[in-house]
Write a protein that holds these residues in place. Structure first.
Motif, PDB file in Angstrom:
ATOM      1  N   TYR A 198      -5.873   7.613   3.167  1.00 26.14           N
ATOM      2  CA  TYR A 198      -5.863   7.837   1.719  1.00 26.14           C
ATOM      3  C   TYR A 198      -6.723   9.039   1.332  1.00 26.14           C
ATOM      4  O   TYR A 198      -7.623   9.456   2.067  1.00 26.14           O
ATOM      5  CB  TYR A 198      -6.347   6.587   0.986  1.00 26.14           C
ATOM      6  N   LEU A 222       2.161  -6.052  -7.687  1.00 26.81           N
ATOM      7  CA  LEU A 222       1.445  -4.776  -7.779  1.00 26.81           C
ATOM      8  C   LEU A 222       1.959  -3.946  -8.935  1.00 26.81           C
ATOM      9  O   LEU A 222       1.177  -3.398  -9.726  1.00 26.81           O
ATOM     10  CB  LEU A 222       1.605  -4.002  -6.470  1.00 26.81           C
ATOM     11  N   GLU A 254     -11.080   0.772  -4.739  1.00 25.72           N
ATOM     12  CA  GLU A 254      -9.796   0.481  -5.373  1.00 25.72           C
ATOM     13  C   GLU A 254      -8.815  -0.118  -4.371  1.00 25.72           C
ATOM     14  O   GLU A 254      -8.017  -0.995  -4.707  1.00 25.72           O
ATOM     15  CB  GLU A 254      -9.229   1.749  -5.999  1.00 25.72           C
ATOM     16  N   TYR A 284       0.806  -1.228   0.000  1.00 26.25           N
ATOM     17  CA  TYR A 284       0.000   0.000   0.000  1.00 26.25           C
ATOM     18  C   TYR A 284       0.837   1.274   0.000  1.00 26.25           C
ATOM     19  O   TYR A 284       0.368   2.317  -0.479  1.00 26.25           O
ATOM     20  CB  TYR A 284      -0.966  -0.012   1.183  1.00 26.25           C
ATOM     21  N   VAL A 306      -6.996  -3.970  -4.668  1.00 24.15           N
ATOM     22  CA  VAL A 306      -5.588  -4.304  -4.447  1.00 24.15           C
ATOM     23  C   VAL A 306      -5.460  -5.322  -3.316  1.00 24.15           C
ATOM     24  O   VAL A 306      -4.663  -6.272  -3.400  1.00 24.15           O
ATOM     25  CB  VAL A 306      -4.777  -3.030  -4.135  1.00 24.15           C
ATOM     26  N   ILE A 365      -7.731   7.862  -4.881  1.00 20.27           N
ATOM     27  CA  ILE A 365      -7.933   6.417  -4.854  1.00 20.27           C
ATOM     28  C   ILE A 365      -9.113   6.125  -3.923  1.00 20.27           C
ATOM     29  O   ILE A 365      -9.192   6.663  -2.821  1.00 20.27           O
ATOM     30  CB  ILE A 365      -6.657   5.672  -4.406  1.00 20.27           C
ATOM     31  N   LYS A 424      -1.546   2.847 -10.967  1.00 21.11           N
ATOM     32  CA  LYS A 424      -1.917   3.209  -9.604  1.00 21.11           C
ATOM     33  C   LYS A 424      -0.708   3.544  -8.731  1.00 21.11           C
ATOM     34  O   LYS A 424      -0.860   3.856  -7.552  1.00 21.11           O
ATOM     35  CB  LYS A 424      -2.726   2.083  -8.958  1.00 21.11           C
ATOM     36  N   LEU A 425       0.485   3.493  -9.302  1.00 17.79           N
ATOM     37  CA  LEU A 425       1.689   3.669  -8.523  1.00 17.79           C
ATOM     38  C   LEU A 425       2.079   5.133  -8.343  1.00 17.79           C
ATOM     39  O   LEU A 425       1.834   5.968  -9.218  1.00 17.79           O
ATOM     40  CB  LEU A 425       2.856   2.920  -9.168  1.00 17.79           C
ATOM     41  N   ASN A 469       3.053   2.003  -1.924  1.00 17.79           N
ATOM     42  CA  ASN A 469       3.377   2.334  -3.305  1.00 17.79           C
ATOM     43  C   ASN A 469       2.213   2.947  -4.079  1.00 17.79           C
ATOM     44  O   ASN A 469       2.388   3.337  -5.228  1.00 17.79           O
ATOM     45  CB  ASN A 469       3.854   1.080  -4.041  1.00 17.79           C
ATOM     46  N   LEU A 470       1.037   3.025  -3.479  1.00 19.17           N
ATOM     47  CA  LEU A 470      -0.143   3.461  -4.217  1.00 19.17           C
ATOM     48  C   LEU A 470      -0.320   4.977  -4.198  1.00 19.17           C
ATOM     49  O   LEU A 470      -0.265   5.613  -3.144  1.00 19.17           O
ATOM     50  CB  LEU A 470      -1.386   2.802  -3.626  1.00 19.17           C
ATOM     51  N   GLU A 471      -0.547   5.547  -5.373  1.00 16.63           N
ATOM     52  CA  GLU A 471      -0.862   6.967  -5.479  1.00 16.63           C
ATOM     53  C   GLU A 471      -2.166   7.239  -4.735  1.00 16.63           C
ATOM     54  O   GLU A 471      -3.140   6.495  -4.861  1.00 16.63           O
ATOM     55  CB  GLU A 471      -1.013   7.362  -6.947  1.00 16.63           C
TER      56      GLU A 471
END
Length: 208
Positions: A87, A195, A96, A46, A100, A92, A202-203, A48-50
């Motif tokens: 978040y 991922l 979403e 998580y 993941v 996101i 999504k990164l 790494n997620l934008e």
């Protein structure tokens, strides 16, 4: 018919995983809490997620008034190892994050275990803050089961979040701080690589 991916219970490749039919509305900054085995590994995904502002490893779901690593590891407190994800819902969505969670962060068909880690502290669970989160999570599990996303039934529980206990400092951001540690190399790193392969859009362009 879906082809089973070798070495996993996935029947649908992560990059082709269905989007949730139901989702939460955009509502600024929010938090979500997931349990998917060792928190080092789920946290690594998580981060790494934008749109993810912060991830805190911790404990939730137990009957004891306090939680710490030594106690939770006994499997007697009822707590699970979890992550709390802060978040930006405009970037996101909760749905979403769930996508993941089910497709790359862990194997949701295993009850009370992930790999060699066994016990209720390693269960698969979504801890909801309110009925809206509960509804979306429950609906997505039903959607995935109906779609045949896995070759076994999803074992993930949907539980109310009563108290979140942050884990000890040395557990936070563990995978990034200890990239050559054996567990990180063999378990966390492959999840992050999955991922990156499945959801490059999504990164984060830069990671903290």
């Amino acid at each position: 018919m879906n082809a089973v991916i070798p070495g996993t219970s996935l029947a649908i490749r992560p990059e082709n995983f269905p989007d949730p039919i139901e989702d939460l509305p955009v509502n600024g900054t929010a938090k979500a809490v997931f349990a998917g085995g060792c928190f080092w590994c789920v946290e690594a995904v998580y981060l790494n997620l934008e749109g993810v502002n912060a991830v805190v490893s911790g404990y939730a779901g137990g009957h004891a008034a306090q939680a710490n690593y030594e106690a939770v590891c006994t499997g007697t407190t009822g707590h699970a190892e979890v992550i709390e994800v802060e978040y930006n819902s405009a970037v996101i969505s909760f749905g979403e994050l769930l996508k993941v969670f089910f497709s790359v962060a862990h194997d949701p068909t295993h009850k009370d275990r992930q790999g060699n880690d066994r016990g209720t502290q390693y269960r698969s669970a979504v801890f909801y803050h309110d009925n809206a989160e509960k509804t979306v999570a429950t609906a997505y599990i039903e959607q995935l089961n109906n779609a045949g996303a896995f070759i076994a039934p999803i074992a993930t529980t949907v539980e109310p979040l009563e108290t979140f206990f942050p884990a000890e400092d040395y557990h936070q951001n563990f995978a990034r701080r200890n990239p050559t540690q054996g567990y990180v190399t063999h378990v966390a790193k492959p999840k992050v690589e999955k991922l990156i392969h499945a959801f490059p859009d999504k990164l984060k362009t830069r990671t903290p």
